[in-house]
Design a protein around this motif. Sequence first.
Motif: not given
Length: 349
Positions: A216-237
């Motif tokens: 929606e904001h017109g960001v060119a995806l070819e010019g970004i990097l994504l920094k996500p979490n890994m899919v992991i259980a919570g520390k207290q699980a």
Amino acid sequence: MNAELASKLDQLKRVARELVAPGKGILAADESTGTIKKRLDSVGVESTEETRRRYREILLTTSGAEEFISGVILFDETLRQSTRDGVPFSQHLKSQGVIPGIKVDAGAKPLAGHPGEKVTEGLDGLRDRLSEYADLGAQFAKWRGVITIDAAKGLPSDYCLTANAHALARYAALCQEAGIVPIVEPEVLMDSDNSIEVCEDVTNRTLNTVFQALFEHGVALEGILLKPNMVIAGKQAKRQAGPQEVAEATVRCLNRHVPAAVPGIVFLSGGQSDELATEHLNLMNRMGPHPWELSFSYGRALQAPALKTWAGDEGKAEAAQRAFYHRARCNGAARHGEWSAELEKERAA
């Protein structure tokens, strides 16, 4: 698209690809003054401008680290500092073929009307700050949004996801306008007692909302990097998922929600141990090929052994650099799916 915009996009794409070059990843050395104080306190070092500068210098001047480190995210203070020889850190990094970056958000603050949730601030004046940072040598930036899981309270709310996605998208658009590659970091925290299944569901929702906002904001995806979490259980699980389960759940989530136009995904370590963060990345790369490069943008998971080794003792500065080089080397190997327990046990001579 006019010639000026086309040229700017070409530059963004080039820098983004260089940041996720084969075998390389990003060092996150952008801890705020408060956070770096906690790190230094943990090894008995007083946090002063000079101790912060010296600690970062040890990392940034490690010989050979450029084999595995493509870029470094710096804090505002650090971007303005220099080596002992008077060379600005940004210039030193460039001389080693390493790209300087900058953290530009002002931190996560309580989200009004939504107890227990936060939204990241720092958009006011960002356009002017990005211009200044570009003049200081920064070629990419980072903005972190934090998403809290609390099943008992129904968190995260849709509004929290929308508010953080909106901020990330506005930041990304401003970065690209300034010719700076934005690292988009929506972090689902691992501090609760949630299962890996809950983390996957929340990460699905988060990424879906973020990419809708970027579009929606017109960001060119070819010019970004994504920094996500890994899919992991919570520390207290009660049950912690095994490394292979984490790798499979993370890749499944990314395949569902991250467009192939994105050049690379640079994971945060999110409080994982040094070795576990490396092992997870290694397993994911063994599952490839993927539509995007899977890399790292680790802070503590790259720095912890070096900080513990140095602990303010100048006589141990070189040993600290060897410890940092080793962690960088291990993560560089994980980029190819070639990390092993045997490599982990090796130490630089």
